[in-house]
Design a protein around this motif. Sequence first.
Motif, short mmCIF file in Angstrom:
data_model
loop_
_atom_site.label_atom_id
_atom_site.label_comp_id
_atom_site.label_asym_id
_atom_site.label_seq_id
_atom_site.Cartn_x
_atom_site.Cartn_y
_atom_site.Cartn_z
N SER A 2 0.84 -1.19 0.00
CA SER A 2 0.00 0.00 0.00
C SER A 2 0.87 1.24 0.00
O SER A 2 2.06 1.18 0.28
CB SER A 2 -0.90 0.00 1.23
OG SER A 2 -0.13 0.25 2.38
N SER A 3 0.25 2.37 -0.30
CA SER A 3 1.01 3.63 -0.28
C SER A 3 1.48 3.94 1.13
O SER A 3 2.52 4.55 1.31
CB SER A 3 0.18 4.77 -0.85
OG SER A 3 -1.03 4.90 -0.14
N GLN A 4 0.74 3.46 2.15
CA GLN A 4 1.19 3.68 3.52
C GLN A 4 2.43 2.86 3.81
O GLN A 4 3.35 3.34 4.46
CB GLN A 4 0.08 3.32 4.50
CG GLN A 4 -1.05 4.32 4.49
CD GLN A 4 -2.15 3.94 5.45
OE1 GLN A 4 -2.25 2.78 5.87
NE2 GLN A 4 -2.98 4.90 5.81
N GLU A 5 2.48 1.63 3.31
CA GLU A 5 3.67 0.81 3.50
C GLU A 5 4.86 1.42 2.78
O GLU A 5 5.97 1.43 3.29
CB GLU A 5 3.44 -0.61 2.99
CG GLU A 5 2.49 -1.39 3.85
CD GLU A 5 2.10 -2.72 3.22
OE1 GLU A 5 1.85 -3.65 3.97
OE2 GLU A 5 2.06 -2.80 1.98
N LEU A 6 4.63 1.93 1.57
CA LEU A 6 5.69 2.56 0.81
C LEU A 6 6.24 3.77 1.54
O LEU A 6 7.43 4.00 1.58
CB LEU A 6 5.18 2.96 -0.58
CG LEU A 6 6.23 3.48 -1.54
CD1 LEU A 6 7.21 2.37 -1.89
CD2 LEU A 6 5.57 3.99 -2.80
N ALA A 7 5.35 4.53 2.15
CA ALA A 7 5.76 5.73 2.87
C ALA A 7 6.34 5.40 4.24
O ALA A 7 6.90 6.26 4.89
CB ALA A 7 4.58 6.68 3.02
N ALA A 30 2.60 8.84 -3.37
CA ALA A 30 3.06 7.58 -3.97
C ALA A 30 1.90 6.74 -4.48
O ALA A 30 2.13 5.72 -5.12
CB ALA A 30 3.87 6.80 -2.95
N CYS A 31 0.69 7.14 -4.22
CA CYS A 31 -0.48 6.32 -4.57
C CYS A 31 -0.52 5.90 -6.04
O CYS A 31 -0.73 4.72 -6.31
CB CYS A 31 -1.76 7.05 -4.17
SG CYS A 31 -3.23 6.03 -4.38
N ASP A 35 -0.41 1.98 -7.03
CA ASP A 35 -1.53 1.41 -7.79
C ASP A 35 -1.05 0.82 -9.11
O ASP A 35 -1.50 -0.25 -9.52
CB ASP A 35 -2.61 2.46 -8.04
CG ASP A 35 -3.34 2.86 -6.76
OD1 ASP A 35 -3.20 2.15 -5.73
OD2 ASP A 35 -4.03 3.89 -6.79
N SER A 36 -0.14 1.51 -9.78
CA SER A 36 0.40 1.02 -11.05
C SER A 36 1.18 -0.26 -10.84
O SER A 36 1.03 -1.23 -11.59
CB SER A 36 1.30 2.06 -11.70
OG SER A 36 0.57 3.23 -11.96
#
Length: 129
Positions: A2-7, A30-31, A35-36
């Motif tokens: 998820s974008s939260q994990e990425l951040a 980063a969403c 998503d991509s």
Amino acid sequence: MSSQELAGSDPAETTDAEPETDTSSNPASACPVVDSLEQIGSRWRLVVLHELLNGESRFNELKRETDANARTLSRVLDDLQETGFVDRRLEEESPVATYYSLTDKGESLAPVFEEIDEWAHEWLAECSG
């Protein structure tokens, strides 16, 4: 991922005092990247998409060129067809064969692969030789 994990943030750390932000309108978010990558980011999906940039291929040609086993390749092609990146065409005349090609959505990834290739040649030693 998820974008939260990425951040690197944990959703449990969010308190009521911190308002949630709408990341869909934030270009620095980063969403869109996350998503991509969820649609195209697996190793085998990328390998198959890259191979299909060379044009339409039969299942066995893709299997040979990608070194994927038949089960993996079949699953990846089904996923890519379901998400609109790949078209499947059945040729019923002898010899019967199934052909796969990129849709417009799939072909639109060509510049992305070119950029990744340029980056790899600049930054990855094993690609520079």
